[in-house]
Structure formats: C-alpha cells, structure tokens
Design an enzyme around this catalytic site. Sequence first.
Site, mmCIF file in Angstrom:
data_model
loop_
_atom_site.group_PDB
_atom_site.id
_atom_site.type_symbol
_atom_site.label_atom_id
_atom_site.label_comp_id
_atom_site.label_asym_id
_atom_site.label_seq_id
_atom_site.Cartn_x
_atom_site.Cartn_y
_atom_site.Cartn_z
ATOM 1 N N GLY A 215 0.804 -1.218 0.000
ATOM 2 C CA GLY A 215 0.000 0.000 0.000
ATOM 3 C C GLY A 215 0.833 1.262 0.000
ATOM 4 N N SER B 230 6.947 4.440 3.773
ATOM 5 C CA SER B 230 6.269 3.390 4.538
ATOM 6 C C SER B 230 5.273 4.071 5.453
ATOM 7 C CB SER B 230 7.275 2.582 5.367
ATOM 8 O OG SER B 230 6.608 1.852 6.386
ATOM 9 N N SER C 70 3.397 2.968 7.838
ATOM 10 C CA SER C 70 3.587 2.597 9.248
ATOM 11 C C SER C 70 4.921 3.095 9.792
ATOM 12 C CB SER C 70 3.527 1.074 9.401
ATOM 13 O OG SER C 70 4.667 0.484 8.798
ATOM 14 N N THR D 13 7.982 -0.948 8.153
ATOM 15 C CA THR D 13 8.105 -2.020 7.158
ATOM 16 C C THR D 13 9.560 -2.494 7.053
ATOM 17 O OG1 THR D 13 6.370 -0.879 5.944
ATOM 18 C CG2 THR D 13 7.540 -2.631 4.775
ATOM 19 N N GLU E 251 -6.753 -7.013 -1.020
ATOM 20 C CA GLU E 251 -6.839 -6.637 0.395
ATOM 21 C C GLU E 251 -8.254 -6.288 0.838
ATOM 22 O OE1 GLU E 251 -3.345 -4.680 2.331
ATOM 23 O OE2 GLU E 251 -2.934 -4.011 0.292
ATOM 24 N N HIS F 75 1.433 -9.062 -26.437
ATOM 25 C CA HIS F 75 2.487 -9.998 -26.830
ATOM 26 C C HIS F 75 2.409 -11.319 -26.073
ATOM 27 C CE1 HIS F 75 4.621 -6.939 -29.281
ATOM 28 N NE2 HIS F 75 4.017 -6.116 -28.444
ATOM 29 N N LYS G 195 4.508 -10.772 9.072
ATOM 30 C CA LYS G 195 5.551 -9.970 9.734
ATOM 31 C C LYS G 195 5.954 -10.598 11.063
ATOM 32 C CE LYS G 195 4.105 -5.536 7.740
ATOM 33 N NZ LYS G 195 3.491 -4.223 7.965
#
Lengths: 315, 315
Positions: free
Chosen positions: B35, B74, B76, B79, B197, B213, B301
């Site tokens: 995100g 980031s 937050s 990350t 999400e 292609h 995480k």
Amino acid sequence: MDYLGEIESLKNQLSFSETIKDTDYDQIVIAGMGGSGIAGKIFQELYTEKPVRLVEDYRIPKFVNKNTLFIAVSYSGTTEETLSAATQAKRQGAHLVTISSGQQLSKLGHQNIILPNSSLQPRAAVGYLLVPLLRSFKISTERELNLAYRSIAGLDKNSEECKKHAAKISAEKKIPVIYSGAPFKSVAYRWKTQMNENAKVICYANYFPELNHNDTVALAKTYRKDLFYFLVLESDYPEIRKRVELTASITNTEFHVIKAKGKSVTERLFYLIHFGDYLSYHLGKLRGVDPGDVTLVNEIKKGLVKNDYSPQTRL
Amino acid sequence: MDYLGEIESLKNQLSFSETIKDTDYDQIVIAGMGGSGIAGKIFQELYTEKPVRLVEDYRIPKFVNKNTLFIAVSYSGTTEETLSAATQAKRQGAHLVTISSGQQLSKLGHQNIILPNSSLQPRAAVGYLLVPLLRSFKISTERELNLAYRSIAGLDKNSEECKKHAAKISAEKKIPVIYSGAPFKSVAYRWKTQMNENAKVICYANYFPELNHNDTVALAKTYRKDLFYFLVLESDYPEIRKRVELTASITNTEFHVIKAKGKSVTERLFYLIHFGDYLSYHLGKLRGVDPGDVTLVNEIKKGLVKNDYSPQTRL
C-alpha cells in the site's frame, strides 16, 4: 526446425559472442516487448551498477539524452513499439544500440547487433537476446556461460518433475500462478508469458516479498482457490525462502517449489528459464494446442496497420 | 473512523502540502512495499525527467551514492524491507528522504516527512503518500489537485456502474483481471492490490501494449475464461484504445471499460484510484468479508520476527 528444436537451441545460443562496444554512459534505457522484452527485464534485475529503465511502450522517458545508452531489442526487428521508441531515442541524442535478427530496427542504431538466426520464434531466442547484455556488462563470465550450457543440456525435458506439474495442471484445468523472489523475479514473468504463448492458458506472476503485502490476503480468503496451481521459483535469499514457507503455512496454500540448479546466478537463471520452457511446452501438448503457434499476436499487429495506427507517423 | 471513512478521506489528503526540499540529484530511487509502494510505482510512471528506480525488496542497487535522492515510503514507518533499504541507502551515501506516519523510519532521513494521521490503513493513505511526490516534482499543479478533490468528491460510491461490476463479480464468483495503459499502468496494479486486500479475492493486472504480446494468446484459447472478469482502465492514448478494441474483438473477450473523468492526468489518476477503492470495497461487502481487515499481512511480519529474520542484522 520444429518449435521443440527451437526451444532446445537455447544452449547453443549461449556462445553468441557479440557485445556492445561502448557502455560508458550515465544511464541505460532498454526497450523491448514480449519475448524480446524479457531480455531487458532480466538485465534490469541483475545489473545494478547504473540506473536502468525499461520501456515497454511507444513513448520513452524525457531524460533520455546524449548521456544515455539506449538499447532496443526486437527479435523480428519490426516491433512497432520498439521502432517508435528507438526512433525517439535517436532524436533525443542517445547512443542507440539495437539487438535484432535484421529488418528495420537493424538500420537505426549507432551499433547494430545482428543475431545469427532469423527463423526462430522470438521467445525461443532468449539466449541470443540476453547473452550480449550479460557479456557486455560483465554480469556473466565465460566460464559461467559454459557451465550454464551444461546445466541446460543436462535438463531432461521429460523429467518426472516437469511432466508431473504439466499433467496436474492440464488434468484439472488449473490456472498456473508463478511466484518468485530475487534474483529471479523477472523469470516468473518469463514463465507467465511462456504459459500464455506455449500453453495458451491464462497465468499470472508475482514475487516475494511484495506479494506478502497483497496476494497473501487473497490466498487465505479468496473463493475458487482450488482452481489455481502455485509454482514457486526458489529465491537465492534465506529471508525470501522463509517468507515462502510462512505464506504457505499461514494461508494454507500448496506451493510447488522449483529449485534452481547450478553454482552461479547465470547457471540458475538459464536452468529456471529452460525448465519453464519445457513445462509450458508440455502443458500445451497435453491441452492439444500447438505450442509454436502465436498467429494471434500477428493478427493484432495487422489490425493496427490496417487502421493506420502506425506510431511513427504520429509521435 | 471506520474503514469506509478512511477510504473517503482520500479527497482531504490531497491538500497535504509538505514537499521534498532538495530534489537536485542525478537519479531517484524510491523504496516502498504494498500500500505504500504504490506511491512509488505511480511516481515512476508519471515522472520521466530523471531516471527513477523502484526498490521493492531488502536490497538496493549498487549505483546508489551521493548523487542519489533516495525516497523511502512506509506509512507505518516499520516495514522491514523499507527500513533495510533506507539503512543501506544512507550507508552508500545517498540523500535520504522518508515519508511515513512516524516510528523508526522517520528517524533515519536527512529529511523526514511526517503524515498528519497515523491511524489509517496504509492503502487508504495513498493521497498522503503520493501528493508530496506530485508536488515536489511538479507533476501536479495546485489547481489540478483542487480539481482532483472535486473529481473524487463527486464520485458516487453507490454509482450504478460501480455496484454493477461488484455484483456481477460476486454473484458468479469471478476472478477480476485489471488491464490498463499509459499513463495509468500503475493504477491497474493498485486495483489488483485493492481487490486482494479489500475484497480478499485473487486478482491480476497487466497492461497494454505489453499484454498484446502474451496474454492475448491465452485470451483466445485458454480454458476457464468464463471465470474471469476483465476490467479495463481507459488509456489516454488512441493507439492503446485501438488495441483494447482489437483485442476484445480478435479474442472474443468482454472487456468492461472504466472511463477516467477529469481534464488533467492528476484528476483522472485520482478518479480511477478512487473508483477502484469503492469497487473493491463493495465486492468485499458482497462477499461477506471485512474490507478493512488485513491481519494476515501482520501475521507474516510476526512470523519473520519470531524466527529472527530481521534483515538489519544480516545485510
């Protein structure tokens, strides 16, 4: 040569020895589409000594100028997006190097690398298209390319592993999904395109760790997950392999991990490429489609020409 | 604020006025995941005055040095891939600018842009994350951002068009596929991640002309095509719109084209982003999942931390 023979010619393509004469520029831009574009994608992932930008379109970035080495790759030498990009690059003063089997593109460059064979399908010429880049930028040594020859030559196209995946995908009409991680993110995309062109199935590709920020949520809660078949190309890095394990366990997904063979990145790279070539070829055969036939790509080209959507006249 | 409120806060995020003070570097590298990473992807597509390289991983390119503006994004600020990349960028001498709502990342930069709200989901903060880039590099004018506010504010989250697509996808448990073309290639990827999400469905994205292609061949001959639902974000360019038409007709595929509204690229960009936010939100609701819940991303995480796969100690 039949199409399987074209695929198998990859090992001999590794000895192609032409190189880019002058690489002393501030930045590199590399243009190419589809089966030719993959060479640029792999190059961009492996070469990090200078900024490299990909162009997969008619238009090129504004920053392209006399300090730019612009490499235009088109096996046919007639791809309209690449011709348009190369023409603009020259206009903006870049040093233009072309890689093709001839035709219009081979007349545009300050240096033109001509491939020794013009009768392959572009996607079967990935060695010819990629090796000049690997050599010119010293990504691969001669020894590594020699070992990669052995690595490919030793890959059994009828290996149990290869046939097993193709059979499972075909029997249950599964949609293959290809995941990977550094330094082989671009190889997942190569597999996707081979699944599209050889096996004529919808397929998508993504890579770790990025996919842990989005796909992961879907893997755990989507509908229709049993229709997908997840192939994971093993990464060189332990934190990525750990992520693969965790993702499979947390989302309760079966990952079929393809392990690369070989000591160097070069060997593992070509091993993985070639494995995907064979797997997608087998899948096409099992489905009863002709892996070598991509007339549809040409139909799109013809439709554009008929409607005078030739870009050179407009850009 | 509930998650729908977070989505609707996008319009107010456009007035965020912090900018990068010093942009006078030879090249730009922008790191971010999921995100937060989408801001970099959109920036890379729209800004072509200098080479821009994306980093979506722990490791950064070798060329990063004192001539590099390195932007680490980031929401937050925690990350791990982005923290690892930013730490290395400083070590290699780059000028580091961070964009976050605080935490570790906001202590690393030579300049640290702190967002005014730290309680959003990262994907709902796309305005905060992107607008500093659009302003700093003069991609959007103040007037265009004001008009984009109106464009978003006028977008009816319950529009017939939006609800129709969500209902069709949900009723038949379809897998959405998002196609696009310049200058909104990156927005297709944004939609894919929002489908993952918010709606918790598998989804994939690709763009014209590259997909002509490879995907084209699959579209004509794949099995299970009726399971997919093709949404096409309209390109600004006539040759791409022509390709969309030709592809639909040659492969006999139903494309649901989403037309962008607004005079400038900035307006159309935010309109398309916001339309995708709503569509994926509705799809989640219809499926009976919580669009705001992405605890799974955090489980990955946690699993990495538990196993001491913290990158700073290893790289």
